[in-house]
Design an enzyme around this catalytic site. Structure first.
Site, mmCIF file in Angstrom:
data_model
loop_
_atom_site.group_PDB
_atom_site.id
_atom_site.type_symbol
_atom_site.label_atom_id
_atom_site.label_comp_id
_atom_site.label_asym_id
_atom_site.label_seq_id
_atom_site.Cartn_x
_atom_site.Cartn_y
_atom_site.Cartn_z
ATOM 1 N N ASP A 144 0.980 -1.106 -0.085
ATOM 2 C CA ASP A 144 0.126 -0.070 -0.010
ATOM 3 C C ASP A 144 0.947 1.307 -0.175
ATOM 4 O OD1 ASP A 144 0.930 -0.518 2.433
ATOM 5 O OD2 ASP A 144 -1.083 -0.809 3.469
ATOM 6 N N GLU A 177 -9.951 -2.011 5.659
ATOM 7 C CA GLU A 177 -10.773 -1.663 6.870
ATOM 8 C C GLU A 177 -11.777 -2.573 7.079
ATOM 9 O OE1 GLU A 177 -9.213 -0.032 8.784
ATOM 10 O OE2 GLU A 177 -8.081 1.828 7.738
ATOM 11 N N ASN A 203 -7.854 -2.776 14.398
ATOM 12 C CA ASN A 203 -9.329 -3.047 14.105
ATOM 13 C C ASN A 203 -9.328 -4.349 13.357
ATOM 14 O OD1 ASN A 203 -8.301 -1.902 11.849
ATOM 15 N ND2 ASN A 203 -9.784 -0.294 11.660
ATOM 16 N N HIS A 221 -7.390 -4.687 10.521
ATOM 17 C CA HIS A 221 -7.386 -4.472 9.044
ATOM 18 C C HIS A 221 -6.032 -4.965 8.667
ATOM 19 C CE1 HIS A 221 -5.061 -0.315 10.065
ATOM 20 N NE2 HIS A 221 -4.073 -1.215 9.892
HETATM 21 C C1 F6R Z 1 1.553 -1.376 6.402
HETATM 22 C C2 F6R Z 1 0.182 -1.769 6.535
HETATM 23 C C3 F6R Z 1 -0.913 -1.841 7.727
HETATM 24 C C4 F6R Z 1 -0.061 -1.934 8.829
HETATM 25 C C5 F6R Z 1 -0.825 -2.100 10.359
HETATM 26 C C6 F6R Z 1 -0.116 -2.323 11.315
HETATM 27 O O1 F6R Z 1 1.898 -1.564 4.947
HETATM 28 O O2 F6R Z 1 -0.500 -2.181 5.532
HETATM 29 O O3 F6R Z 1 -1.861 -2.693 7.479
HETATM 30 O O4 F6R Z 1 0.646 -3.255 8.808
HETATM 31 O O5 F6R Z 1 -1.585 -1.017 10.375
HETATM 32 O O6 F6R Z 1 0.803 -1.185 11.537
HETATM 33 P P1 F6R Z 1 1.832 -1.313 12.619
HETATM 34 O O7 F6R Z 1 3.031 -2.222 12.318
HETATM 35 O O8 F6R Z 1 2.529 0.101 12.607
HETATM 36 O O9 F6R Z 1 1.173 -1.506 14.042
#
Ligand code: F6R
Length: 241
Positions: A69, A142, A135, A137
């Site tokens: 992403d 989401e 959450n 995701h």
């Molecule tokens: C990042 C991504 C997100 C993160 C998720 C966890 O490329 O796609 O889904 O993996 O938000 O973020 P952290 O590791 O910062 O807790």
């Protein structure tokens, strides 16, 4: 501690440093088995894995990487862009033959998402690394995202904007949209490695592994994937039965 639940292999590690080593070993095994295309993630979770990869003698110069992403509207040179993150944490030290991250500066969402899907289809992902949102995701998918979704433009939820605000001077600067691989794109990877640390992830971890498969918890669709490795610390695992 290690536990195998059907198609899902759960490994509980002492802390994020140990998780870096455990994650590195998953990458090393995949490369030993001939993996050519690695799906990569940003965020705080994968950093220790990237540290281990950069310190290793693994060679990525013949491989392809495809990131999950990118924020819409951030230039690759913006310090909070995912392009920048990947350069800093991995690509500068360990260049790949080809590295792809969605182009957040292409404001034609239809064109960008179609291009990215074509890229994924032409370069099937052997191992996809994921972090987990509080959450539930994965990528920027989401709760409520269609499980068959391919790459798409996402309006970020208030909770994700708030969680990411720590990386910006204030919440108003956090982009409101991102391009993300869809749940369907992620599930096409041959193997998935998902990593989570900390108590704030414990509910999402329990829902992912032991709750119903539901659009309310995008990561719960991993229960339907044939080959998933989960690395957790004790705190993230604390709500598992
Ligand atoms: C990042 C991504 C997100 C993160 C998720 C966890 O490329 O796609 O889904 O993996 O938000 O973020 P952290 O590791 O910062 O807790």
């Amino acid at each position: 501690m290690q536990e195998v639940m059907k198609n899902i292999h759960v490994q509980i590690v002492r802390d994020q440093t140990a998780g870096g080593l455990a994650g590195f070993q998953v990458f090393q095994n995949a490369l030993n088995k001939g993996a050519q295309v690695l799906g990569l993630a940003t965020g705080s979770t994968p950093v220790t894995i990237y540290d281990e990869l950069t310190a290793s003698d693994l060679d990525f110069s013949n491989l392809t990487s495809i990131n999950l992403d990118e924020y819409v509207g951030l230039k690759p040179t913006h310090p909070q862009s995912y392009h920048y993150f990947m350069q800093e944490h991995l690509f500068d030290q360990k260049p790949f033959a080809h590295s792809f991250v969605p182009d957040g500066m292409n404001l034609n969402a239809d064109e960008e998402t179609k291009l990215y899907d074509a890229l994924i289809n032409a370069n099937p992902i052997d191992l996809q690394l994921l972090g987990l949102g509080q959450n539930g995701h994965i990528g920027f998918n989401e709760p409520g995202t269609d499980p068959a979704s391919t790459t798409h433009k996402v309006a970020l939820t208030a909770s994700t904007i708030a969680a990411n605000a720590r990386f910006f001077d204030n919440a108003d600067e956090v982009p409101r949209y991102a391009y993300s691989m869809g749940i369907g794109s992620i599930l096409k990877a041959k193997q998935i490695l998902i990593v989570a640390y900390g108590e704030a992830k414990a509910n999402a971890v329990a829902a992912m592994l032991q709750g119903p498969v539901t659009p309310d918890v995008p990561a719960s669709y991993l229960q339907r994937h044939p080959n998933v490795t989960v690395i957790l610390d004790q705190a993230a695992a604390s709500k598992l039965n």
